[in-house]
Design an enzyme around this catalytic site. Structure first.
Site, PDB file in Angstrom:
ATOM      1  N   GLN A 200       0.865  -1.175   0.000  1.00  0.00           N
ATOM      2  CA  GLN A 200       0.000   0.000   0.000  1.00  0.00           C
ATOM      3  C   GLN A 200       0.905   1.229   0.000  1.00  0.00           C
ATOM      4  OE1 GLN A 200      -3.744  -0.665   0.162  1.00  0.00           O
ATOM      5  NE2 GLN A 200      -2.587  -2.394  -0.661  1.00  0.00           N
ATOM      6  N   ARG A 220      -4.551   4.393   3.815  1.00  0.00           N
ATOM      7  CA  ARG A 220      -3.801   5.064   2.760  1.00  0.00           C
ATOM      8  C   ARG A 220      -4.051   4.371   1.422  1.00  0.00           C
ATOM      9  NH1 ARG A 220       0.552   2.402   5.610  1.00  0.00           N
ATOM     10  NH2 ARG A 220       1.650   0.882   4.300  1.00  0.00           N
ATOM     11  N   ALA A 241     -11.802   2.951   3.070  1.00  0.00           N
ATOM     12  CA  ALA A 241     -10.777   2.070   2.511  1.00  0.00           C
ATOM     13  C   ALA A 241      -9.835   2.823   1.568  1.00  0.00           C
ATOM     14  CB  ALA A 241     -11.448   0.907   1.793  1.00  0.00           C
ATOM     15  N   HIS A 242      -8.845   2.072   1.060  1.00  0.00           N
ATOM     16  CA  HIS A 242      -7.814   2.696   0.221  1.00  0.00           C
ATOM     17  C   HIS A 242      -8.387   3.287  -1.066  1.00  0.00           C
ATOM     18  CE1 HIS A 242      -6.958  -1.697  -1.292  1.00  0.00           C
ATOM     19  NE2 HIS A 242      -8.081  -1.238  -1.764  1.00  0.00           N
ATOM     20  N   ASN A 243      -7.846   4.440  -1.413  1.00  0.00           N
ATOM     21  CA  ASN A 243      -8.158   5.161  -2.646  1.00  0.00           C
ATOM     22  C   ASN A 243      -9.580   5.720  -2.713  1.00  0.00           C
ATOM     23  OD1 ASN A 243      -6.013   2.851  -3.597  1.00  0.00           O
ATOM     24  ND2 ASN A 243      -5.634   4.831  -4.558  1.00  0.00           N
TER      25      ASN A 243
END
Length: 349
Positions: A200, A220, A241-243
Site C-alpha cells: 500500500q 492510505r 478504505a484505500h483510494n
C-alpha cells in the site's frame, strides 16, 4: 471551561438571530427545554417537543421564525435554523481551553521533526522523522505522528490517535481519540492456496476543517492517494478504505463502510451503518438513509434507501419465506403473461 456570559441582545447580534423580549437578560449556559433554568437558553427545532414550551423555565428559547410564542414566559431568539444558532451559542458560552504550548518531557520527538513553538505535544506522544507540526496544533497523549506527516495550523489530534507515514492534513483538522489515519489498506492477491499482501504505497490527504471521529480508520491509498475534501465530517467507527475519494462537506455517520476506490461527491449525507461496495461513483448531493447498501453508481442527487424496515418477528418470518419464493413467482408470472399474449393473438383481441 471559561465562565462566559452574554446578554440575549449580544447573542442575537453574534448569531444573526432576532431577539424578542428582555434583551438584557444574561445567559450563562445552554440546556434542554425540560431542564433549563432561569439563566439558561434552549431551542426548539423539532415540533414533537413543542409541548415542553409550556413548562420550560428557560430564560430564552431559540425558535423558528414561524413558530408562535404567544403567552410565553420566556424571551425568544428568532432564527431560520434554531439548531445552528444553538450550536453557535453553545460554543460562545463554552469556549474550548487553549492548549499550552510546549513539548511534554515524556514525549518522543525525532531530531529532524519540526514542531512549531506554538504547538502543544502531550505526554507519551511520539513524533517521527521529518514530521511537521504546524502552528497551534495540539497532539494528545499517547498519539503517534508518523514519518513525513504534515499537520496544518490548528490541527487537534486526540489521545492515542495515529496519523501514519506520509499523511497530509490541512488546517483545523480534528482527529478524535483512537482514530487511525494512513494505515495499510486491505489489499491481498490470491495465490491459489494462500493470500499475499499487496504493498500500500499511497497516502491520505485531508483538507481543511475536517473532523474524524473516534476509532475511525482511513486507509492510505494502494498506489494513488485516499482523499477527504474540505469540511467533511466523519463520525465514530467509520471505515474508509484505500483510494476512496470523498468530496467537500460530505457527512458520514457511525458504522458506515466505504470500500476501496469509491468516489463520493460533494455535500452528500451518509447515515449510520451504510455500506458501499468498491469502485462506485456517487453524485454530489446524494443522501443515503440508515443501513442502506449501495451496489451501483448513483448519478443524480436525491434520497436513497435499501434494506427491510423493522417488523414483528412473526411477520418477518412470513416475509422471509416469500422472499425465497420470489424467483419462482416471477417465472410463473412471466409464463402466465406469455400465455395471455398467445391467447390474445389467437383470438384476435
Amino acid at each position: 471551561m471559561a465562565d462566559s456570559r452574554y446578554t440575549l441582545d449580544e447573542l442575537a447580534a453574534l448569531t444573526g438571530s432576532v431577539c424578542e423580549g428582555a434583551g438584557q437578560v444574561a445567559i450563562h449556559a445552554v440546556a434542554p427545554l425540560e431542564t433549563a433554568g432561569p439563566d439558561e437558553i434552549s431551542f426548539l427545532a423539532n415540533r414533537r417537543y413543542r409541548a415542553q414550551l409550556a413548562d420550560t423555565r428557560a430564560a430564552a428559547v431559540i425558535l423558528p421564525r414561524e413558530e408562535s410564542a404567544q403567552g410565553a414566559r420566556f424571551a425568544v431568539l428568532r432564527a431560520d435554523n434554531p439548531y445552528l444558532v444553538f450550536a453557535r451559542i453553545a460554543w460562545l458560552l463554552n469556549p474550548p481551553p487553549a492548549p499550552t504550548a510546549g513539548v511534554d518531557e515524556t514525549a518522543v520527538v525525532a531530531p529532524d521533526a519540526r514542531v512549531d513553538e506554538s504547538a502543544s505535544v502531550a505526554a507519551q506522544a511520539v513524533i517521527e522523522a521529518d514530521a511537521w507540526i504546524g502552528p497551534g496544533c495540539s497532539i494528545g497523549p499517547g498519539s503517534v505522528i508518523g514519518t513525513g506527516v504534515s499537520l496544518g495550523a490548528g490541527c487537534q489530534i486526540g489521545a492515542n490517535a495515529s496519523v501514519l507515514a506520509g499523511s497530509r492534513l490541512g488546517e483545523r483538522v480534528e482527529v478524535l481519540p483512537g482514530a487511525v489515519i494512513g494505515s495499510a489498506g486491505f489489499g491481498f492477491a490470491d495465490a491459489g492456496d494462500h493470500w499475499e499482501s499487496v504493498p500500500q504505497l499511497g497516502r491520505v490527504l485531508i483538507g481543511d476543517d475536517v473532523s474524524i471521529g473516534a476509532n475511525t480508520t482511513v486507509d492510505r491509498g494502494s498506489q494513488g492517494d485516499t482523499r477527504i475534501g474540505d469540511g467533511c465530517k466523519i463520525d465514530n467507527l467509520v471505515q474508509i478504505a484505500h483510494n476512496v475519494q470523498i468530496g467537500e462537506h460530505t457527512v458520514v455517520a457511525a458504522n458506515a463502510g466505504i470500500s476501496g476506490s469509491t468516489r463520493i461527491g460533494r455535500y452528500c449525507r451518509i447515515a449510520g451503518g451504510v455500506g458501499f461496495v468498491g469502485h462506485l461513483e456517487i453524485a454530489d448531493g446524494a443522501t443515503f438513509t440508515g443501513m442502506s447498501m449501495i451496489t451501483g453508481n448513483i448519478h443524480d442527487a436525491g434520497v436513497y434507501s435499501s434494506g427491510v424496515p423493522l417488523m414483528p418477528t412473526r411477520e418477518w418470518r412470513r416475509s422471509a419465506v416469500r422472499f425465497r419464493q420470489l424467483d419462482d413467482m416471477a417465472r410463473r408470472l412471466e409464463k402466465l403473461e406469455r400465455l395471455m399474449e398467445t391467447t390474445k393473438d389467437r383470438d384476435g383481441r
